[in-house]
Scaffold this motif. Structure first.
Motif, PDB file in Angstrom:
ATOM      1  N   MET A  56       0.877  -1.170   0.000  1.00  0.00           N
ATOM      2  CA  MET A  56       0.000   0.000   0.000  1.00  0.00           C
ATOM      3  C   MET A  56       0.916   1.223   0.000  1.00  0.00           C
ATOM      4  O   MET A  56       1.845   1.309   0.818  1.00  0.00           O
ATOM      5  CB  MET A  56      -0.869   0.032   1.254  1.00  0.00           C
ATOM      6  CG  MET A  56      -1.919  -1.075   1.327  1.00  0.00           C
ATOM      7  SD  MET A  56      -3.208  -0.928   0.073  1.00  0.00           S
ATOM      8  CE  MET A  56      -4.139   0.438   0.757  1.00  0.00           C
ATOM      9  N   VAL A  57       0.683   2.136  -0.926  1.00  0.00           N
ATOM     10  CA  VAL A  57       1.479   3.363  -1.008  1.00  0.00           C
ATOM     11  C   VAL A  57       0.533   4.543  -0.916  1.00  0.00           C
ATOM     12  O   VAL A  57      -0.338   4.690  -1.781  1.00  0.00           O
ATOM     13  CB  VAL A  57       2.228   3.475  -2.358  1.00  0.00           C
ATOM     14  CG1 VAL A  57       3.345   4.502  -2.259  1.00  0.00           C
ATOM     15  CG2 VAL A  57       2.772   2.148  -2.805  1.00  0.00           C
ATOM     16  N   ARG A  58       0.709   5.356   0.087  1.00  0.00           N
ATOM     17  CA  ARG A  58      -0.152   6.536   0.281  1.00  0.00           C
ATOM     18  C   ARG A  58      -1.635   6.170   0.141  1.00  0.00           C
ATOM     19  O   ARG A  58      -2.398   6.830  -0.556  1.00  0.00           O
ATOM     20  CB  ARG A  58       0.232   7.657  -0.683  1.00  0.00           C
ATOM     21  CG  ARG A  58       1.612   8.244  -0.362  1.00  0.00           C
ATOM     22  CD  ARG A  58       2.053   9.309  -1.353  1.00  0.00           C
ATOM     23  NE  ARG A  58       2.563   8.738  -2.586  1.00  0.00           N
ATOM     24  CZ  ARG A  58       3.821   8.343  -2.766  1.00  0.00           C
ATOM     25  NH1 ARG A  58       4.715   8.477  -1.817  1.00  0.00           N
ATOM     26  NH2 ARG A  58       4.191   7.807  -3.907  1.00  0.00           N
ATOM     27  N   GLY A  59      -2.002   5.043   0.735  1.00  0.00           N
ATOM     28  CA  GLY A  59      -3.411   4.642   0.762  1.00  0.00           C
ATOM     29  C   GLY A  59      -3.885   3.870  -0.460  1.00  0.00           C
ATOM     30  O   GLY A  59      -5.020   3.416  -0.503  1.00  0.00           O
ATOM     31  N   ASP A  60      -3.009   3.731  -1.471  1.00  0.00           N
ATOM     32  CA  ASP A  60      -3.420   2.990  -2.671  1.00  0.00           C
ATOM     33  C   ASP A  60      -2.670   1.669  -2.780  1.00  0.00           C
ATOM     34  O   ASP A  60      -1.498   1.583  -2.419  1.00  0.00           O
ATOM     35  CB  ASP A  60      -3.108   3.811  -3.939  1.00  0.00           C
ATOM     36  CG  ASP A  60      -3.965   5.060  -4.007  1.00  0.00           C
ATOM     37  OD1 ASP A  60      -5.149   4.990  -3.605  1.00  0.00           O
ATOM     38  OD2 ASP A  60      -3.435   6.104  -4.446  1.00  0.00           O
ATOM     39  N   ALA A  61      -3.354   0.670  -3.327  1.00  0.00           N
ATOM     40  CA  ALA A  61      -2.702  -0.622  -3.556  1.00  0.00           C
ATOM     41  C   ALA A  61      -1.721  -0.472  -4.714  1.00  0.00           C
ATOM     42  O   ALA A  61      -2.041   0.136  -5.741  1.00  0.00           O
ATOM     43  CB  ALA A  61      -3.740  -1.687  -3.870  1.00  0.00           C
ATOM     44  N   GLY A  62      -0.528  -0.999  -4.530  1.00  0.00           N
ATOM     45  CA  GLY A  62       0.488  -0.917  -5.588  1.00  0.00           C
ATOM     46  C   GLY A  62       1.439  -2.080  -5.468  1.00  0.00           C
ATOM     47  O   GLY A  62       1.142  -3.081  -4.815  1.00  0.00           O
ATOM     48  N   TRP A  63       2.600  -1.927  -6.114  1.00  0.00           N
ATOM     49  CA  TRP A  63       3.594  -3.007  -6.148  1.00  0.00           C
ATOM     50  C   TRP A  63       4.933  -2.489  -5.710  1.00  0.00           C
ATOM     51  O   TRP A  63       5.312  -1.360  -6.007  1.00  0.00           O
ATOM     52  CB  TRP A  63       3.659  -3.611  -7.558  1.00  0.00           C
ATOM     53  CG  TRP A  63       2.379  -4.288  -7.907  1.00  0.00           C
ATOM     54  CD1 TRP A  63       1.343  -3.744  -8.626  1.00  0.00           C
ATOM     55  CD2 TRP A  63       1.950  -5.587  -7.497  1.00  0.00           C
ATOM     56  NE1 TRP A  63       0.315  -4.648  -8.687  1.00  0.00           N
ATOM     57  CE2 TRP A  63       0.653  -5.782  -8.006  1.00  0.00           C
ATOM     58  CE3 TRP A  63       2.547  -6.608  -6.751  1.00  0.00           C
ATOM     59  CZ2 TRP A  63      -0.070  -6.958  -7.791  1.00  0.00           C
ATOM     60  CZ3 TRP A  63       1.832  -7.782  -6.535  1.00  0.00           C
ATOM     61  CH2 TRP A  63       0.541  -7.943  -7.048  1.00  0.00           C
ATOM     62  N   PHE A  64       5.665  -3.345  -5.025  1.00  0.00           N
ATOM     63  CA  PHE A  64       6.953  -2.944  -4.477  1.00  0.00           C
ATOM     64  C   PHE A  64       7.932  -2.496  -5.569  1.00  0.00           C
ATOM     65  O   PHE A  64       8.588  -1.473  -5.436  1.00  0.00           O
ATOM     66  CB  PHE A  64       7.535  -4.116  -3.664  1.00  0.00           C
ATOM     67  CG  PHE A  64       8.904  -3.857  -3.126  1.00  0.00           C
ATOM     68  CD1 PHE A  64       9.118  -2.840  -2.195  1.00  0.00           C
ATOM     69  CD2 PHE A  64       9.996  -4.605  -3.541  1.00  0.00           C
ATOM     70  CE1 PHE A  64      10.384  -2.592  -1.691  1.00  0.00           C
ATOM     71  CE2 PHE A  64      11.264  -4.368  -3.049  1.00  0.00           C
ATOM     72  CZ  PHE A  64      11.464  -3.363  -2.118  1.00  0.00           C
ATOM     73  N   LEU A  65       8.004  -3.281  -6.650  1.00  0.00           N
ATOM     74  CA  LEU A  65       9.011  -2.951  -7.665  1.00  0.00           C
ATOM     75  C   LEU A  65       8.759  -1.596  -8.315  1.00  0.00           C
ATOM     76  O   LEU A  65       9.685  -0.978  -8.839  1.00  0.00           O
ATOM     77  CB  LEU A  65       9.100  -4.050  -8.736  1.00  0.00           C
ATOM     78  CG  LEU A  65       9.753  -5.367  -8.307  1.00  0.00           C
ATOM     79  CD1 LEU A  65       9.862  -6.309  -9.511  1.00  0.00           C
ATOM     80  CD2 LEU A  65      11.133  -5.151  -7.690  1.00  0.00           C
ATOM     81  N   ALA A  66       7.512  -1.139  -8.267  1.00  0.00           N
ATOM     82  CA  ALA A  66       7.217   0.174  -8.847  1.00  0.00           C
ATOM     83  C   ALA A  66       7.812   1.300  -7.995  1.00  0.00           C
ATOM     84  O   ALA A  66       7.854   2.449  -8.427  1.00  0.00           O
ATOM     85  CB  ALA A  66       5.706   0.350  -8.999  1.00  0.00           C
TER      86      ALA A  66
END
Lengths: 557, 67
Positions: free
Chosen positions: A441-451
């Motif tokens: 989770m990045v700033r409240g949004d689901a995302g991916w580590f490699l990004a």
């Protein structure tokens, strides 16, 4: 309107360089606008290095050619901002099935666990891959594509490379600080400097038939040894976008390549597989042989060879284009640092160390697969068939069946850029390993580590949910170094923290998979290279150890 | 580290040898060769240790083509 990538022609445009009195100097000239050259050029341009790409043609790949793009390749293209489109268009697959005669002997899943952004593979015609990369490249202001520009002369000089380029309007000269030669298996540049790619050629011929049809097969890789419809040879079936299916028939060493391309020879082979009533159209046919070979050194002064120009493999395992894309990204960040005079020229020698090691691994894998698929004598056929027979009932034999060990990125264990472990870790993420992905989770949004990582050096700090002022100040100081290091804080599952005021990104390990994959505890710190490879790791963050590892990873120590 | 056992290790050697020859009863030459290959693969998996297997492979080759 949809673009027909098989018909696209890029215009030749006269360059200002052609009117210059003296050869114009460019930091980097890439020769060859295939998947490898374009990846290298995009990576460099996006890192701020102006690039000129020269290509002798003005079209995309003729035929579907390299169709299998591996997870690591997609991750690299994701970092460059080109991955999503490929995956959207491509056919994602993870499962392979192996048949012997008329029976399924086993199936395998190349990505048995979830929690990765990308599948093990997508299948995508090479012309789409190149088309998408080209469109991305054309939008970059500091990347110039020059079509119908054929390099006919190359000469290494102390401070660069002199090039002679032929165009429809006549020749001109260029000077490059560095040349990246991605001009394919027959690399004219390699020939011009008197180098060779040395290895083993295989005699068996193979037929590729791409057919368009409506078929209900699942998106899986199906491989037959000695099937009833093509006795004593192997067959591979793969799905591509647009209802196109790749069928690859082994023909043996005595096949006549010209005869075998004729529809009256190809159609009965396809009908034997699909049935006499099957409706299909032939899209593309090619008969090929292959060799496993490599150049002795991928670096020749200021000319750096990448992809098939540097090393060739058999197609079994999809290790050609995929390894070339990894060459490109390995080279891009090193070249950027050397051109910016932030790292010594010796850093470029490690391109050969690392990618030479990877090429040896790929050549070994693909040679072994080829020897299994095309036995060279009775006894090897006997063992091959015995292995296949046993594999139906005995799990151990399935591990011996080799229809291609599908492309995985090399872990660069012996790289001089790694700082060896002084703490104890288990799992895959040893120094030299390409970083594993995982959901965050990045700033409240689901995302991916490699990004969150790559492009620059990154420090990945696994926190217990807090960040001390000392560590925070150290991160801030590292971010201002000559070679900047950007820190990422990984908070445990269930704990969300705001980004720290100094600009350090905080991600939540939303499924706890990063801790597992990195064998991390609170305090564990990983140093990652711009190409998302681990180069050092510790159980406790130490700013001096980090600086020393960063110096080692850039040959600036 | 394990090494290849070349001292007597088969509990009832004559029984083993008989069973080995029996395996080939009524087989064509080709079937026999296939059975031998399968047997080698099964035994190799049972042994598992690559060092031991390499020693056995070298000893077998030397027995027909001394270096």
């Amino acid at each position: 309107m949809t673009t027909d990538y098989q018909k696209v022609e890029f215009p030749y445009v006269r360059s200002q360089d052609q009117d210059a009195r003296e050869p114009v100097d460019h930091p980097v000239v890439v020769v060859g606008a295939g998947p490898i050259g374009l990846t290298a050029a995009i990576d460099l341009a996006q890192q701020g290095v102006p690039v000129v790409v020269l290509d002798d043609d003005n079209k995309l790949s003729s035929g579907s050619r390299a169709i299998c793009f591996a997870k690591r390749t997609l991750e690299i293209w994701d970092r460059l901002g080109c991955g999503e489109r490929m995956v959207q268009k491509g056919v994602s697959w993870n499962v392979g099935k192996v048949y012997f005669r008329d029976e399924l002997v086993y199936s395998f899943n190349l990505l048995p666990e979830s929690g990765y952004r990308r599948p093990a593979f997508i299948n995508l015609q090479q012309y789409y891959c190149e088309g998408y990369l080209c469109e991305h490249a054309q939008a970059l202001a500091n990347l110039e594509l020059r079509w119908k520009s054929k390099v006919v002369g190359v000469e290494g000089q102390g401070d660069g490379v002199a090039l002679r380029v032929e165009t429809p309007e006549g020749p001109y000269r260029l000077h490059a600080d560095y040349v990246i030669a991605c001009d394919g298996a027959r690399s004219p540049i390699r020939g011009m400097i008197g180098q060779e790619s040395i290895g083993r050629s295989f005699r068996d011929r193979f037929l590729i038939a791409d057919v368009k049809m409506q078929a209900g097969f699942p998106p899986e890789r199906w491989f037959w040894f000695d099937p009833p419809f093509h006795r004593n040879q192997s067959v591979l079936l793969h799905r591509q976008p647009d209802d196109v299916w790749r069928i690859d028939f082994q023909l043996g060493a005595d096949a006549d390549p010209e005869e075998e391309k004729k529809p009256e020879r190809v159609i009965p082979r396809i009908q034997a597989l699909l049935g006499r009533d099957a409706q299909f159209e032939i899209e593309w046919v090619s008969v090929y042989t292959f060799s496993c070979s490599r150049m002795d050194k991928f670096r020749q002064g200021r000319i750096l060879f990448a992809g098939d120009a540097a090393h060739c493999v058999s197609p079994f395992g999809a290790r050609g284009a995929n390894s070339g894309v990894q060459d490109a990204e390995n080279l891009a960040w090193k070249l950027k640092l050397v051109l910016a005079r932030k790292a010594p020229d010796a850093l470029l020698d490690t391109y050969d160390d690392e990618r030479g090691y990877a090429a040896n691994e790929n050549i070994q894998c693909s040679t072994r697969a080829t020897d299994f698929i095309t036995p060279k004598n009775n006894v090897s056929r006997m063992f091959r068939d015995a292995t296949l027979k046993l594999s139906k009932d005995h799990a151990f034999a399935r591990r011996l069946v080799n229809s291609g060990r599908l492309s995985l990125p090399a872990t660069l264990h012996d790289s001089p850029l790694n700082t060896p472990d002084c703490d104890t870790f288990s799992g895959e993420m040893a120094p030299g390993a390409p970083a594993a992905d995982g959901p965050v989770m990045v700033r409240g949004d689901a995302g991916w580590f490699l990004a969150q990582i790559g492009g620059d050096f990154n420090g990945v700090y696994f926190s217990d949910g807090t960040l001390s002022g000392d560590i925070h100040r150290s991160f801030a100081s590292l971010s201002r170094g000559a070679i900047p290091l950007t820190a990422i804080v990984v908070a445990p599952k269930g704990i969300s923290l705001p980004d720290s005021p100094g600009g350090t990104t905080v991600v939540e390990d939303s499924e706890g998979l990063l801790r597992q994959r990195y064998d991390a505890r609170a305090g564990t710190f990983y140093l990652m290279r711009p190409d998302q490879h681990v180069c050092a790791r510790w159980r406790r963050f130490d700013v001096d150890a980090t600086r020393a590892a960063l110096a080692r990873a850039t040959c600036t120590g | 580290m394990q090494t290849l056992i070349v001292e007597p290790n088969i509990v009832r050697p004559d029984d083993f040898y008989e069973a080995l020859i029996d395996m080939h009863r009524d087989l064509t030459d080709e079937q026999s060769q296939m059975a031998n290959a399968a047997l080698i693969l099964l035994l190799a998996n049972h042994i598992g240790d690559l060092g031991v297997l390499r020693e056995a492979i070298a000893a077998a080759r030397t027995s027909v083509k001394p270096t």
